[in-house]
Design an enzyme around this catalytic site. Structure first.
Site, short mmCIF file in Angstrom:
data_model
loop_
_atom_site.label_atom_id
_atom_site.label_comp_id
_atom_site.label_asym_id
_atom_site.label_seq_id
_atom_site.Cartn_x
_atom_site.Cartn_y
_atom_site.Cartn_z
CG ASP A 44 -59.32 -34.91 -2.92
OD1 ASP A 44 -59.88 -33.86 -2.79
OD2 ASP A 44 -58.25 -34.66 -2.57
CB SER A 45 -61.93 -30.96 -5.40
OG SER A 45 -60.98 -30.63 -4.65
N GLY A 46 -59.00 -32.13 -6.70
CA GLY A 46 -57.81 -31.33 -7.19
C GLY A 46 -57.16 -30.43 -6.15
N GLY A 47 -57.92 -29.93 -5.09
CA GLY A 47 -57.27 -28.88 -4.35
C GLY A 47 -56.18 -29.45 -3.77
CG ASP A 95 -59.94 -27.44 -0.60
OD1 ASP A 95 -59.80 -28.39 -1.77
OD2 ASP A 95 -59.35 -27.94 0.41
CD GLN A 125 -58.37 -26.31 3.67
OE1 GLN A 125 -57.34 -26.30 4.46
NE2 GLN A 125 -58.19 -27.58 2.77
N GLY A 179 -56.71 -29.64 5.16
CA GLY A 179 -55.42 -29.03 5.45
C GLY A 179 -55.02 -29.33 6.94
CG ASP A 199 -58.62 -40.00 2.24
OD1 ASP A 199 -57.59 -40.19 1.59
OD2 ASP A 199 -58.98 -39.01 2.64
#
Length: 376
Positions: free
Chosen positions: A90-93, A144, A191, A218, A268
């Protein structure tokens, strides 16, 4: 890269094979969450034993500790944690959403104060790709902005515009780093809150950027389930039919089956291991809590239909471990719960192939929900 094998004639459900640098992933698929390069309470060998094909780790957490450059020096995330199957990061968004009091979002990226020691951390679309390159991720998620629920329309539009600009920057950095040549994939994230038209626009504009795969983000951020499923459907319908679709961070077993019918391929959720830490287990007849005294003399396995190592132990024994605060309780319940989700998606694949997914799914959900209601 992604090959669709079968499509249901009665819904958008499909089976497929996603090719990654560390092997094939058969979809629909459930990914156990290993946020900090570990699925809580389990060894990699135990995770493999559940049938898990791919796991998820987190860019934000691993860049804070031990640091992505340290992981790179140690051979990448696969070598670091001794896991030789695919990894999605995952990106951290989402952490910008969940750690809202510790971050500031600007056009450049996300400024964090570490949740551990307050140390400043900055993630931009470019550094997000660089961190995931260091980790050796098979599937890299773009940066994102996750939108809260509820969200006013103008704020949602402004946020989605930024997500789209960040996606373009991530794609450019992904290409600059040469990640496609090494078999690494990048997924963009749709999103749009609960606004159908904004979701549609976001999905269409991301589709035009031609990413290897797409995620639906989201959702399950506080909205009612019907709205959540509506946004999954709107997003999925407006994404490329030949690309994998990943619904991020959810859900319950019935929700997963409903989303498979909407055309989702990947899922997930922390639920299997989180509930295991609270003595809860999934069964075909709903969730049970082994703290309950009625299990104290129960010689049966958690669920006879689940072929996991945990099935070699009785409910009574696992309840004893729970009451004695023994770590083994969490391990056995986590093995069982993750295997339960693997069997769920394995069965979904089989029934899509057989052409009876919708009737099987409806019966499965009805039985599960009836059992859950009875347990409560």
């Amino acid at each position: 890269m992604f090959k669709i094998l079968q499509r249901s004639p009665k819904s958008a459900a499909r089976t497929g094979i996603l090719e990654t640098a560390h092997g094939e992933v058969r979809t629909p698929v459930f990914m156990p969450v290993g946020t900090q390069a570990t699925v809580k309470s389990l060894t990699p060998r135990q995770i493999c034993g559940t049938g898990a094909q791919i796991i998820l780790s987190n860019t934000y957490h691993l860049d804070i500790r031990p640091g992505s450059e340290a992981v790179a020096r140690l051979g990448g995330l696969h070598s670091f944690m001794n896991w030789n199957r695919p990894i999605l990061t995952d990106s951290g968004g989402f952490q910008a959403f969940s750690l809202s009091k510790l971050r500031k979002i600007t056009e450049d990226g996300i400024h964090f104060a570490s949740h551990i020691d307050g140390k400043k951390l900055f993630i931009s679309p470019e550094s997000c790709m660089q961190i995931q390159r260091n980790l050796g991720s098979d599937i890299c998620m773009v940066l994102d902005e996750c939108i809260p629920y509820p969200c006013k329309r103008r704020a949602c539009e402004k946020s989605v515009d930024r997500t789209l600009r960040w996606a373009e920057r991530c794609k450019a950095e992904y290409l600059r780093l040469g990640l496609p040549e090494s078999g690494r994939l990048a997924f963009a994230i749709v999103q749009g809150g609960c606004y159908d038209d904004i979701r549609k626009r976001c999905a269409e504009e991301l589709s035009a950027m031609d990413f290897p795969g797409y995620a639906i983000g989201g959702v399950s951020v506080g909205e009612p389930e019907p709205e959540m499923l509506q946004q999954v459907e709107v997003s999925a319908k407006n994404l490329p039919a030949q690309k994998p679709r990943y619904v991020m961070g959810l859900g319950t077993p019935p929700q997963i089956l409903k989303m498979i019918a909407l055309g989702a391929d990947m899922f997930d959720c922390v639920m299997p291991t989180r509930l295991a830490r609270h003595a809860c287990a999934f069964t075909i007849d709903g969730e049970i809590n082994l703290k309950n005294a009625r299990f104290s003399d129960d010689p049966s396995p958690i669920d006879p239909s689940i072929d996991s190592y945990a099935s070699e132990f009785s409910r009574a024994y696992i309840r004893h471990l729970v009451k004695a605060n023994e770590m083994l309780a969490c391990t056995l319940l986590s093995i069982h719960n993750i295997r339960f989700f693997q069997i769920l998606t394995e069965s979904a694949r089989a029934h899509i192939a057989a052409g009876d997914f919708e009737s099987w799914s409806a019966e499965w959900i009805a039985r599960y929900q009836a059992g859950s209601k009875s347990e409560k």
